[in-house]
Design a protein around this motif. Sequence first.
Motif, PDB file in Angstrom:
ATOM      1  N   ARG A 117       5.194  -7.808   3.250  1.00  0.00           N
ATOM      2  CA  ARG A 117       4.616  -8.099   3.011  1.00  0.00           C
ATOM      3  C   ARG A 117       3.722  -9.146   4.512  1.00  0.00           C
ATOM      4  N   VAL A 177      -0.219  -6.260   0.853  1.00  0.00           N
ATOM      5  CA  VAL A 177       1.443  -5.794   1.769  1.00  0.00           C
ATOM      6  C   VAL A 177       1.703  -4.365   2.501  1.00  0.00           C
ATOM      7  N   THR A 199      -0.652   3.385 -13.233  1.00  0.00           N
ATOM      8  CA  THR A 199      -0.906   2.892 -11.754  1.00  0.00           C
ATOM      9  C   THR A 199      -2.579   4.039 -11.693  1.00  0.00           C
ATOM     10  N   ARG A 256      -1.277  -0.978 -13.491  1.00  0.00           N
ATOM     11  CA  ARG A 256      -1.387  -1.826 -11.973  1.00  0.00           C
ATOM     12  C   ARG A 256      -2.706  -0.563 -11.134  1.00  0.00           C
ATOM     13  N   VAL A 296      -4.150  -0.561  -7.349  1.00  0.00           N
ATOM     14  CA  VAL A 296      -3.411  -0.278  -6.258  1.00  0.00           C
ATOM     15  C   VAL A 296      -4.897  -0.173  -5.040  1.00  0.00           C
ATOM     16  N   SER A 301      -5.912   0.346  -1.022  1.00  0.00           N
ATOM     17  CA  SER A 301      -5.347   0.672   0.327  1.00  0.00           C
ATOM     18  C   SER A 301      -6.383   0.840   1.266  1.00  0.00           C
ATOM     19  N   ASP A 309      -3.088  -5.562  -6.154  1.00  0.00           N
ATOM     20  CA  ASP A 309      -2.683  -4.611  -4.691  1.00  0.00           C
ATOM     21  C   ASP A 309      -3.742  -4.490  -3.849  1.00  0.00           C
ATOM     22  N   VAL A 313      -2.751  -2.646   0.028  1.00  0.00           N
ATOM     23  CA  VAL A 313      -1.522  -1.830   0.742  1.00  0.00           C
ATOM     24  C   VAL A 313      -2.562  -1.550   1.955  1.00  0.00           C
ATOM     25  N   HIS A 371       4.409   1.583  -5.408  1.00  0.00           N
ATOM     26  CA  HIS A 371       3.474   0.452  -5.930  1.00  0.00           C
ATOM     27  C   HIS A 371       3.040   1.269  -7.556  1.00  0.00           C
TER      28      HIS A 371
END
Length: 294
Positions: free
Chosen positions: A30, A41, A133, A183, A185, A187, A238, A240, A291
């Motif tokens: 992290r 992340v 995800t 989830r 995610v 990026s 999240d 990334v 993830h």
Amino acid sequence: MHARHPRSGGTARNHRHRRPTGRGTRIVTRSLLALTGIGVVVASGLTMVSLSGAASGGHRSVVVFGDSYYSTPDAPALQRPCAQSEHNWPRLAEERTGVTVHDWSCGGATSASLLDRVKESLVAGDLGQDTGTVFLSVGGNDFAHQDAVRGGTVDDLEGRRDIVLANVSTAVGIIRATAPGARLVMSSYLPSTVGPYVCRTAGPVQGVSLPVYDPDLDAVEAYISETMALAAQQHGADFVDLRAAAEGNSTCSPVGSRFVSGEQDGAADVLMAWHPTQAGAVFMADSLIPHFAD
């Protein structure tokens, strides 16, 4: 963010299926995105070794939305809908984990056309209650990144950011309504620059040219990354930070270890100019596999 290829309609050719077989390993660290203070992340370099050949067991299906930094076009891919390479990170991840990955990335996608891909995934039945995800990364075409890498000037960064954030918000609303248990995610992009420098052409030093000072390009790439971080913060997703995790592996890295190529220089690692190399696609898979939701 392959801006030269039109967006195609969603068909069964745009996604792939594989049954899950085992359970994967997760190794992440992290960090903080310094310019925004947003918790993110950052993938550890250990994941490249630890996740090779990992199985997935209880993982539910994955859906991927993005532009050509996700679809990773190569020459054969240009003949396919959305210029999806057989060697892009979603396919690498599916092969390694056995998890079904529905790839709705599309070369040339903007944050606006991303909405069409999300809706098409619903019609195809790929996005729904069983989705574990959802990955989302977009904005490069909104920020004219393919002009910036060639030395062009990109204006109105704040206005472009507002457009991206608004469209991503709409996309997230659809995703959350359709796959409420998934989830989410987001990026950033792999870096073309190393600091304020970029290597645009082939050269005599391990296949790359001498670095060119281009702080404007570096600023645009930072802005794209921060925009995705802000979107993730707004929607509780999240984030990334591939840009930070890949620091040092730029267009100025040697052929074979650079994650993004400059102009076409004939090297074996170039899939398309100014896009992720094969090493870059592998790095993305290694960074994003942890993830996958159980």
